[in-house]
Design an enzyme around this catalytic site. Structure first.
Site, short mmCIF file in Angstrom:
data_model
loop_
_atom_site.label_atom_id
_atom_site.label_comp_id
_atom_site.label_asym_id
_atom_site.label_seq_id
_atom_site.Cartn_x
_atom_site.Cartn_y
_atom_site.Cartn_z
N ASP A 58 -12.23 -6.48 21.32
CA ASP A 58 -11.32 -6.28 22.45
C ASP A 58 -12.05 -5.69 23.66
OD1 ASP A 58 -8.71 -6.12 23.77
OD2 ASP A 58 -8.91 -3.96 23.49
N CYS A 104 0.84 -1.20 0.00
CA CYS A 104 0.00 0.00 0.00
C CYS A 104 0.87 1.25 0.00
CB CYS A 104 -0.90 0.03 1.23
SG CYS A 104 -2.32 -1.02 1.08
N HIS A 105 0.44 2.23 -0.76
CA HIS A 105 1.12 3.52 -0.78
C HIS A 105 0.69 4.35 0.42
CE1 HIS A 105 1.18 2.23 -4.99
NE2 HIS A 105 2.28 2.93 -5.10
N MET A 135 -8.13 0.18 0.56
CA MET A 135 -7.46 -0.53 1.65
C MET A 135 -7.55 0.25 2.95
SD MET A 135 -6.82 -3.30 0.25
CE MET A 135 -6.17 -4.00 1.75
N GLU A 136 -7.55 1.57 2.88
CA GLU A 136 -7.68 2.38 4.08
C GLU A 136 -9.07 2.20 4.70
OE1 GLU A 136 -4.12 3.63 2.10
OE2 GLU A 136 -6.11 3.23 1.33
#
Length: 160
Positions: free
Chosen positions: A129, A79-80, A114-115
């Protein structure tokens, strides 16, 4: 009409070695992406959400998703790093769990799918969590791209 996907994966060179795609010559355009995830919770965990001693799980998940979007290139090797101009996370209690919706935007030479996916994933993991002490059988499912806009491949919207 949307373009058909290129059958050749762009993250490999002619010899089959993984590589980061060179986006130097690509036009900087406004790009957005929205991804989602679902955290399946029991009725008991859903009822306990407001009284969580660790704090509000949905608010912590929102912050975690924003932070994750900004760090995507550190987590996913090809990824950039992108100058994100907007990240928004919605965590909503719905029947059976928590629906996560993550949106990312930039003006740049490559997309923010992707972000958005990373943000949705980490927000969902944060809900896990924050609630795992109550139930270890929590399931995270349906991490998926909902829509994207901008770039050479054009717009995409998941069919319902």
């Amino acid at each position: 009409m949307p373009k058909q996907p290129n059958p050749k994966l762009s993250h490999y060179d002619a010899a089959g070695n993984a590589r980061m795609v060179d986006v130097t010559a690509k036009q900087a355009t406004r790009r957005t992406a929205t991804a989602s995830a679902f955290v399946e919770l029991s009725a008991a965990v859903l009822a306990a959400l407001p009284a969580n001693p660790k704090g509000n799980p949905l608010e912590v998940a929102r912050f975690a998703g924003i932070q994750a979007a900004k760090r995507t290139s550190e987590l996913i090797p090809m990824c950039h790093p992108l100058p994100l101009t907007h990240v928004d996370i919605e965590a909503t209690i719905v029947a059976g769990g928590v629906q996560i919706r993550a949106t990312a935007a930039t003006t740049g030479p490559t997309g923010v799918e992707m972000e958005a996916l990373t943000a949705a994933s980490i927000a969902a993991l944060t809900v896990y969590d924050m609630t795992k002490a109550l139930d270890k059988s929590i399931v995270i499912r349906n991490i998926q791209l909902e829509q994207k806009s901008g770039g050479k491949s054009g717009d995409y919207k998941r069919k319902k």
